[in-house]
Write a protein that holds these residues in place. Sequence first.
Motif, PDB file in Angstrom:
ATOM      1  N   ALA A 269       0.200 108.462  56.642  1.00  0.00           N
ATOM      2  CA  ALA A 269       0.346 108.803  58.061  1.00  0.00           C
ATOM      3  C   ALA A 269       0.030 107.610  58.952  1.00  0.00           C
ATOM      4  CB  ALA A 269      -0.575 109.983  58.392  1.00  0.00           C
ATOM      5  N   ARG A 270      -0.996 106.854  58.559  1.00  0.00           N
ATOM      6  CA  ARG A 270      -1.340 105.670  59.359  1.00  0.00           C
ATOM      7  C   ARG A 270      -0.225 104.622  59.311  1.00  0.00           C
ATOM      8  NH1 ARG A 270      -7.756 104.506  58.016  1.00  0.00           N
ATOM      9  NH2 ARG A 270      -8.575 106.446  58.976  1.00  0.00           N
ATOM     10  N   VAL A 271       0.357 104.426  58.082  1.00  0.00           N
ATOM     11  CA  VAL A 271       1.452 103.449  57.960  1.00  0.00           C
ATOM     12  C   VAL A 271       2.642 103.872  58.808  1.00  0.00           C
ATOM     13  CG1 VAL A 271       3.131 102.495  56.337  1.00  0.00           C
ATOM     14  CG2 VAL A 271       0.730 102.611  55.707  1.00  0.00           C
ATOM     15  N   GLU A 272       2.978 105.146  58.743  1.00  0.00           N
ATOM     16  CA  GLU A 272       4.094 105.642  59.536  1.00  0.00           C
ATOM     17  C   GLU A 272       3.827 105.456  61.025  1.00  0.00           C
ATOM     18  OE1 GLU A 272       6.982 106.637  58.579  1.00  0.00           O
ATOM     19  OE2 GLU A 272       6.538 106.445  56.424  1.00  0.00           O
ATOM     20  N   GLU A 273       2.563 105.692  61.384  1.00  0.00           N
ATOM     21  CA  GLU A 273       2.201 105.507  62.792  1.00  0.00           C
ATOM     22  C   GLU A 273       2.343 104.041  63.207  1.00  0.00           C
ATOM     23  OE1 GLU A 273      -1.617 106.328  65.786  1.00  0.00           O
ATOM     24  OE2 GLU A 273      -1.737 106.787  63.625  1.00  0.00           O
ATOM     25  N   MET A 274       1.909 103.102  62.312  1.00  0.00           N
ATOM     26  CA  MET A 274       2.031 101.675  62.605  1.00  0.00           C
ATOM     27  C   MET A 274       3.499 101.263  62.656  1.00  0.00           C
ATOM     28  SD  MET A 274      -1.073 100.148  60.301  1.00  0.00           S
ATOM     29  CE  MET A 274      -0.682  98.466  60.764  1.00  0.00           C
ATOM     30  N   ARG A 275       4.317 101.815  61.738  1.00  0.00           N
ATOM     31  CA  ARG A 275       5.749 101.497  61.762  1.00  0.00           C
ATOM     32  C   ARG A 275       6.374 101.964  63.060  1.00  0.00           C
ATOM     33  NH1 ARG A 275       7.781 103.128  55.640  1.00  0.00           N
ATOM     34  NH2 ARG A 275       6.787 101.335  54.564  1.00  0.00           N
ATOM     35  N   ALA A 276       5.966 103.160  63.485  1.00  0.00           N
ATOM     36  CA  ALA A 276       6.503 103.667  64.743  1.00  0.00           C
ATOM     37  C   ALA A 276       6.127 102.752  65.909  1.00  0.00           C
ATOM     38  CB  ALA A 276       6.007 105.087  64.983  1.00  0.00           C
ATOM     39  N   LYS A 277       4.877 102.260  65.872  1.00  0.00           N
ATOM     40  CA  LYS A 277       4.443 101.345  66.941  1.00  0.00           C
ATOM     41  C   LYS A 277       5.221 100.028  66.891  1.00  0.00           C
ATOM     42  CE  LYS A 277      -0.227 103.200  67.459  1.00  0.00           C
ATOM     43  NZ  LYS A 277      -1.684 102.899  67.368  1.00  0.00           N
ATOM     44  N   VAL A 278       5.476  99.555  65.622  1.00  0.00           N
ATOM     45  CA  VAL A 278       6.242  98.293  65.484  1.00  0.00           C
ATOM     46  C   VAL A 278       7.650  98.464  66.013  1.00  0.00           C
ATOM     47  CG1 VAL A 278       7.245  96.690  63.810  1.00  0.00           C
ATOM     48  CG2 VAL A 278       4.871  97.400  63.596  1.00  0.00           C
ATOM     49  N   VAL A 279       8.301  99.579  65.632  1.00  0.00           N
ATOM     50  CA  VAL A 279       9.662  99.845  66.107  1.00  0.00           C
ATOM     51  C   VAL A 279       9.681  99.925  67.625  1.00  0.00           C
ATOM     52  CG1 VAL A 279      11.528 101.557  66.104  1.00  0.00           C
ATOM     53  CG2 VAL A 279      10.402 100.934  63.967  1.00  0.00           C
ATOM     54  N   GLU A 280       8.659 100.593  68.143  1.00  0.00           N
ATOM     55  CA  GLU A 280       8.574 100.704  69.603  1.00  0.00           C
ATOM     56  C   GLU A 280       8.405  99.335  70.249  1.00  0.00           C
ATOM     57  OE1 GLU A 280       5.937 103.031  73.023  1.00  0.00           O
ATOM     58  OE2 GLU A 280       5.427 103.183  70.888  1.00  0.00           O
ATOM     59  N   ALA A 281       7.543  98.512  69.583  1.00  0.00           N
ATOM     60  CA  ALA A 281       7.324  97.160  70.137  1.00  0.00           C
ATOM     61  C   ALA A 281       8.592  96.317  70.038  1.00  0.00           C
ATOM     62  CB  ALA A 281       6.179  96.484  69.389  1.00  0.00           C
ATOM     63  N   GLU A 282       9.317  96.446  68.889  1.00  0.00           N
ATOM     64  CA  GLU A 282      10.550  95.680  68.734  1.00  0.00           C
ATOM     65  C   GLU A 282      11.602  96.107  69.744  1.00  0.00           C
ATOM     66  OE1 GLU A 282      11.709  96.247  64.722  1.00  0.00           O
ATOM     67  OE2 GLU A 282      10.345  94.712  63.903  1.00  0.00           O
ATOM     68  N   SER A 283      11.592  97.379  70.060  1.00  0.00           N
ATOM     69  CA  SER A 283      12.568  97.835  71.069  1.00  0.00           C
ATOM     70  C   SER A 283      12.285  97.272  72.445  1.00  0.00           C
ATOM     71  CB  SER A 283      12.576  99.359  71.108  1.00  0.00           C
ATOM     72  OG  SER A 283      11.324  99.847  71.582  1.00  0.00           O
ATOM     73  N   GLN A 284      11.057  96.840  72.659  1.00  0.00           N
ATOM     74  CA  GLN A 284      10.692  96.273  73.949  1.00  0.00           C
ATOM     75  C   GLN A 284      11.024  94.777  74.050  1.00  0.00           C
ATOM     76  OE1 GLN A 284       9.564  98.048  76.531  1.00  0.00           O
ATOM     77  NE2 GLN A 284       9.629  99.957  75.292  1.00  0.00           N
ATOM     78  N   VAL A 285      11.289  94.138  72.883  1.00  0.00           N
ATOM     79  CA  VAL A 285      11.538  92.681  72.896  1.00  0.00           C
ATOM     80  C   VAL A 285      12.798  92.313  73.685  1.00  0.00           C
ATOM     81  CG1 VAL A 285      12.068  90.691  71.442  1.00  0.00           C
ATOM     82  CG2 VAL A 285      10.233  92.255  70.806  1.00  0.00           C
ATOM     83  N   PRO A 286      13.960  92.968  73.403  1.00  0.00           N
ATOM     84  CA  PRO A 286      15.149  92.596  74.191  1.00  0.00           C
ATOM     85  C   PRO A 286      14.951  92.795  75.689  1.00  0.00           C
ATOM     86  CG  PRO A 286      15.775  93.870  72.272  1.00  0.00           C
ATOM     87  CD  PRO A 286      14.301  93.941  72.356  1.00  0.00           C
ATOM     88  N   LEU A 287      14.269  93.872  76.023  1.00  0.00           N
ATOM     89  CA  LEU A 287      14.036  94.106  77.451  1.00  0.00           C
ATOM     90  C   LEU A 287      13.164  93.010  78.053  1.00  0.00           C
ATOM     91  CD1 LEU A 287      13.384  97.963  77.338  1.00  0.00           C
ATOM     92  CD2 LEU A 287      15.502  96.788  77.986  1.00  0.00           C
ATOM     93  N   ALA A 288      12.154  92.616  77.270  1.00  0.00           N
ATOM     94  CA  ALA A 288      11.270  91.557  77.774  1.00  0.00           C
ATOM     95  C   ALA A 288      12.020  90.224  77.918  1.00  0.00           C
ATOM     96  CB  ALA A 288      10.077  91.397  76.836  1.00  0.00           C
ATOM     97  N   MET A 289      12.882  89.912  76.928  1.00  0.00           N
ATOM     98  CA  MET A 289      13.643  88.662  77.005  1.00  0.00           C
ATOM     99  C   MET A 289      14.624  88.701  78.174  1.00  0.00           C
ATOM    100  SD  MET A 289      14.358  87.817  72.994  1.00  0.00           S
ATOM    101  CE  MET A 289      15.175  86.290  73.445  1.00  0.00           C
ATOM    102  N   ALA A 290      15.267  89.840  78.399  1.00  0.00           N
ATOM    103  CA  ALA A 290      16.173  89.937  79.545  1.00  0.00           C
ATOM    104  C   ALA A 290      15.424  89.730  80.846  1.00  0.00           C
ATOM    105  CB  ALA A 290      16.863  91.301  79.534  1.00  0.00           C
ATOM    106  N   GLU A 291      14.253  90.343  80.927  1.00  0.00           N
ATOM    107  CA  GLU A 291      13.439  90.169  82.133  1.00  0.00           C
ATOM    108  C   GLU A 291      13.020  88.713  82.305  1.00  0.00           C
ATOM    109  OE1 GLU A 291      11.629  91.114  85.618  1.00  0.00           O
ATOM    110  OE2 GLU A 291      12.965  92.336  84.380  1.00  0.00           O
ATOM    111  N   ALA A 292      12.697  88.046  81.152  1.00  0.00           N
ATOM    112  CA  ALA A 292      12.294  86.628  81.220  1.00  0.00           C
ATOM    113  C   ALA A 292      13.450  85.753  81.660  1.00  0.00           C
ATOM    114  CB  ALA A 292      11.782  86.188  79.847  1.00  0.00           C
ATOM    115  N   LEU A 293      14.703  86.072  81.208  1.00  0.00           N
ATOM    116  CA  LEU A 293      15.863  85.288  81.641  1.00  0.00           C
ATOM    117  C   LEU A 293      16.133  85.480  83.127  1.00  0.00           C
ATOM    118  CD1 LEU A 293      18.294  85.865  78.617  1.00  0.00           C
ATOM    119  CD2 LEU A 293      17.259  83.702  79.306  1.00  0.00           C
ATOM    120  N   ARG A 294      15.999  86.731  83.567  1.00  0.00           N
ATOM    121  CA  ARG A 294      16.237  86.978  84.982  1.00  0.00           C
ATOM    122  C   ARG A 294      15.203  86.289  85.863  1.00  0.00           C
ATOM    123  NH1 ARG A 294      17.649  92.258  83.200  1.00  0.00           N
ATOM    124  NH2 ARG A 294      15.521  92.930  83.643  1.00  0.00           N
ATOM    125  N   SER A 295      13.965  86.319  85.369  1.00  0.00           N
ATOM    126  CA  SER A 295      12.906  85.703  86.185  1.00  0.00           C
ATOM    127  C   SER A 295      12.834  84.204  86.016  1.00  0.00           C
ATOM    128  CB  SER A 295      11.565  86.339  85.828  1.00  0.00           C
ATOM    129  OG  SER A 295      11.266  86.104  84.460  1.00  0.00           O
TER     130      SER A 295
END
Length: 330
Positions: A269-295
């Motif tokens: 359960a802990r591993v699945e929870e960490m994987r979910a957090k990683v996936v969530e974090a990875e999904s935020q990377v493109p958004l962060a890079m787009a924001e960095a390019l715009r800024s």
Amino acid sequence: MELTTSTILTGVAIIVGILLLIVLFTFVPVMLWISALAAGVRLSIFTLIGMRLRRVIPSRVVNPLIKAHKAGLDVTINQLESHYLAGGNVDRVVNALIAAHRANIELPFARGAAIDLAGRDVLEAVQMSVNPKVIETPFISGVAMDGIEVKAKARITVRANIDRLVGGAGEDTVIARVGEGIVSTIGSSQDHKKVLENPDLISRTVLSKGLDSGTAFEILSIDIADVDIGKNIGAVLQTEQAEADKNIAQAKAEERRAMAVAQEQEMTARVEEMRAKVVEAESQVPLAMAEALRSGNIGVMDYMNIKNITADTDMRDSIGNQSDSKDKDQ
């Protein structure tokens, strides 16, 4: 007419006299009084009338008195009557006194009456004093120190103790005490073979304990009638203990397995929870890079370098996976 009247009166007088005689002989045991006088027992007719008035059956007292007098016993009619009024068996007490007198056993009337009123058969007690009684016990089981069960049956020869009949324990107590002694003697033996070789060891040990104290009997001898081998109690107990230990070990192992499964499920359960957090974090990377390019925090070349590094990393992972699969096939 006068003759007829006198005849009638004479007849009535005769009838009344006959009725009075019947009542007299019924209420006053004249024949019993004559029998007592013929036996040499000095007894007043008024004493018999007094018994009737006290609701005492004269024959229940006078006949035993005649019997005691013929046997040479010093017993008074007042003693016998008082025992009868107390609910005792006068005839049985007198028979017991006669039997004790013939056997040279000291038994005063007061003690015999007390024994009878206590509910014991005083005549049987006197007879048992002359002719001892044999009491046979059931099979009594004991376990020797080597774990072997030994069964013994004993014959107890007892004699009634007149002095302890009142307040003394009965046969059941004697059997229980002898049984306890047999179990104790077998239990203190190192080897069951010693008990089989010397069964008289049981009788000597038990007889030396004074088991007849406080009872109405005197133990003359204890003879072992039969000895038999029972179960191997030690082996049975060891088997049961081993089975219990096995069940305990299985229960503990099952407990540890359940705990391991629970821990594994928790880690999963802990591993699945960490994987979910990683996936969530990875999904935020493109958004962060787009924001960095715009800024303007990163340039286009920086973005291309990152893509090249990601592609190189994916290529290395792919090559590594292919090498691992080839090694497994070989």
